[in-house]
Write a protein that holds these residues in place. Structure first.
Motif, PDB file in Angstrom:
ATOM      1  N   GLY A 298       0.662  -1.145   0.361  1.00 16.13           N
ATOM      2  CA  GLY A 298      -0.562   0.007   0.616  1.00 16.13           C
ATOM      3  C   GLY A 298       0.366   0.820   0.193  1.00 16.13           C
TER       4      GLY A 298
ATOM      5  N   HIS B  11      -1.096   5.942   4.463  1.00 13.75           N
ATOM      6  CA  HIS B  11      -0.985   5.084   5.722  1.00 13.75           C
ATOM      7  C   HIS B  11       0.250   5.100   6.486  1.00 13.75           C
TER       8      HIS B  11
ATOM      9  N   GLU C 172       1.913  -3.000  -4.252  1.00 16.76           N
ATOM     10  CA  GLU C 172       1.062  -2.040  -4.328  1.00 16.76           C
ATOM     11  C   GLU C 172      -0.302  -3.835  -5.255  1.00 16.76           C
TER      12      GLU C 172
ATOM     13  N   SER D 153      -3.716  -0.514   4.805  1.00 18.82           N
ATOM     14  CA  SER D 153      -4.254  -0.465   4.043  1.00 18.82           C
ATOM     15  C   SER D 153      -5.745  -0.435   4.938  1.00 18.82           C
TER      16      SER D 153
ATOM     17  N   HIS E 292      -8.920  -1.652   2.554  1.00 17.63           N
ATOM     18  CA  HIS E 292      -8.821  -2.922   1.399  1.00 17.63           C
ATOM     19  C   HIS E 292      -7.495  -4.391   2.447  1.00 17.63           C
TER      20      HIS E 292
END
Length: 462
Positions: A370, A374, A397, A428, A431
């Motif tokens: 991610g 964050h 990612e 994340s 997600h």
């Protein structure tokens, strides 16, 4: 096993382009014991004539014409007329998925739940819409048996909670006993109705099937420019929930109080950005509701061990300070809440969490899944509170089709992680579940990973 009957309530107002599709989707699935209740809420287009054409059907269809009173009043009229075992709400510009009623009927019959909730798919009728996310899908929410409504709310809020009446099948006898109705004359009438019904229920079950199709179209309430009307509706809904909390405060657990208070604030926060004056005026007309809200928040804060509740309090601090720039509530808020202690608890919690991460091990290759705020906040906080990062950091990612960088370093496709790192940190909150599944699929279930999130609180630490 009893074959339950269904009352399907459809309020109709100026939806001549969509109402046929809606009614057809229902009638094609009805049993002879079901009933369809159409409430024509004073339509001025041909919606009423279209609805009347369906009255020749062999199924039980009730058609009611009333002067325009709004969605809440139309639904309440439908509830009053309903006579079957369970009540379902369908908006007249939406429609049901194939086999939806059979699945609902079967679940109601097998579980005898007060409430059955389900998810939805989306149909976009907006030109040039690039929207792909489905806020109504709950594929990661799994339930094998009904729960007490209060336990269900704790189980699903905030990640999986739905505030929509059309996502519910509700037992009619249960509704008759609770006497919970929609607030009339406002937008967002679902908010209070849904949470109060869930909290009062003895049994609630969720089924992951997308049984409903939500249409996103120009002119709908969802995307209309009725900013002031939407704000007023949200304010009235939250006031109703505060009143509910006031009446039932001593009968629910501390953890549930936190969640309901958090839900109230999150709902009010939708109004804040553009409607501060409106909200201040409303608060000034009924000071005791606002003070009650703050008192109960403070009371829970004293006994809470929830990171989520502490974190939300700091968010409230900033928003209330903005909100109260024109009033004297700022001093009251400061007096009641020892914010320095809260900030210290938050900092200690985060420090303990990240102190366990393998950033100090120079021989460890650490992947971070991610590349957003964050991750940046995590690394900044580690540097300020712990010190230098000695491990090798690699960013990932889900899909990286071309060269990409983050913080001046290359970003790799997650499928390459096994060759590049020893462990993955999932970065994340939104997600998290999907990322965890992706790691299982592309790297194997044995691949080491760390989540930054507290599963019980369901709140991001960074």
């Amino acid at each position: 096993m009893k074959n339950v009957s269904l009352s399907i309530i459809v309020p109709v107002y100026n939806v001549q382009e969509y109402v046929s599709e809606c009614l057809n989707s229902i009638i094609m699935q009805m049993d002879m014991d079901d009933e369809l209740i159409i409430i024509n809420d004073g339509s001025t287009d041909s919606s009423g004539d279209i609805c009347k054409e369906f009255l020749n059907s062999s199924y039980n269809i009730i058609y009611i014409l009333q002067e325009n009173k709004g969605l809440g009043a139309a639904r309440n009229r439908g509830i009053k007329e309903a006579s079957k075992d369970y009540i379902i709400f369908v908006d007249s510009d939406d429609y049901l998925s194939k086999n939806a009623l059979n699945i609902i009927r079967k679940t109601c019959s097998e579980t005898n739940s007060d409430i059955v909730q389900y998810s939805a798919s989306i149909k976009y009728d907006i030109e040039d819409s690039n929207e792909k996310a489905n806020p109504y899908e709950r594929k990661d929410l799994e339930m094998t048996a009904p729960m007490l409504g209060k336990e269900y709310f704790l189980f699903v809020y905030p990640r999986f909670y739905l505030t929509t009446a059309w996502s519910l099948a509700i037992k009619r006898k249960y509704m008759k006993n609770t006497k919970i109705q929609f607030i009339e004359g406002i937008l967002h009438e679902d908010i209070a109705f849904t949470i109060e019904n869930i909290l009062e229920a003895n049994s609630v079950i969720f089924i992951p099937n997308k049984l409903y199709v939500r249409r996103i179209r120009n002119g709908s309430i969802m995307i209309s420019g009725l900013e002031r009307e939407r704000a007023i509706g949200i304010i009235e809904a939250t006031e109703e929930i505060i009143n509910y909390l006031r009446k039932n405060y001593n009968t629910i657990t501390s953890n549930l109080r936190e969640r309901v208070l958090e839900f109230i604030w999150n709902t009010v926060a939708v109004v804040l950005p553009r409607n501060q004056k409106l909200l201040i005026d409303r608060i000034n007309k009924d000071d005791d509701k606002f003070i009650y809200f703050i008192e109960k928040w403070t009371e829970n804060l004293k006994i809470s061990s929830s990171y989520s509740f502490f974190y939300k309090t700091l968010q409230i601090k900033e928003k209330v300070f903005d909100l109260c720039a024109l009033s004297d509530y700022r001093s009251i808020f400061i007096d009641w809440l020892d914010l320095s202690k809260i900030e210290k608890k938050i900092s200690n919690y985060k420090k303990k969490k990240i102190d366990e991460l393998p950033f100090s091990n120079s021989e460890m290759r650490v992947g971070i899944y991610g590349c957003g705020n964050h991750t940046k906040n995590l690394l900044d906080f580690y540097y300020m509170s712990i010190g230098d990062i000695n491990s090798e950091i690699v960013f990932f990612e889900t899909m990286v089709e071309s060269e990409k960088s983050y913080m001046h370093q290359p970003v790799y496709d997650i499928s390459k992680a096994r060759d590049l790192v020893d462990i993955i940190i999932i970065s994340s909150y939104k997600h998290q579940f999907d990322m965890d599944k992706t790691i299982d699929e592309k790297l194997g279930k044995d691949f080491r990973r760390i989540s930054l999130y507290d599963a019980e609180d369901r709140m991001a630490c960074f």
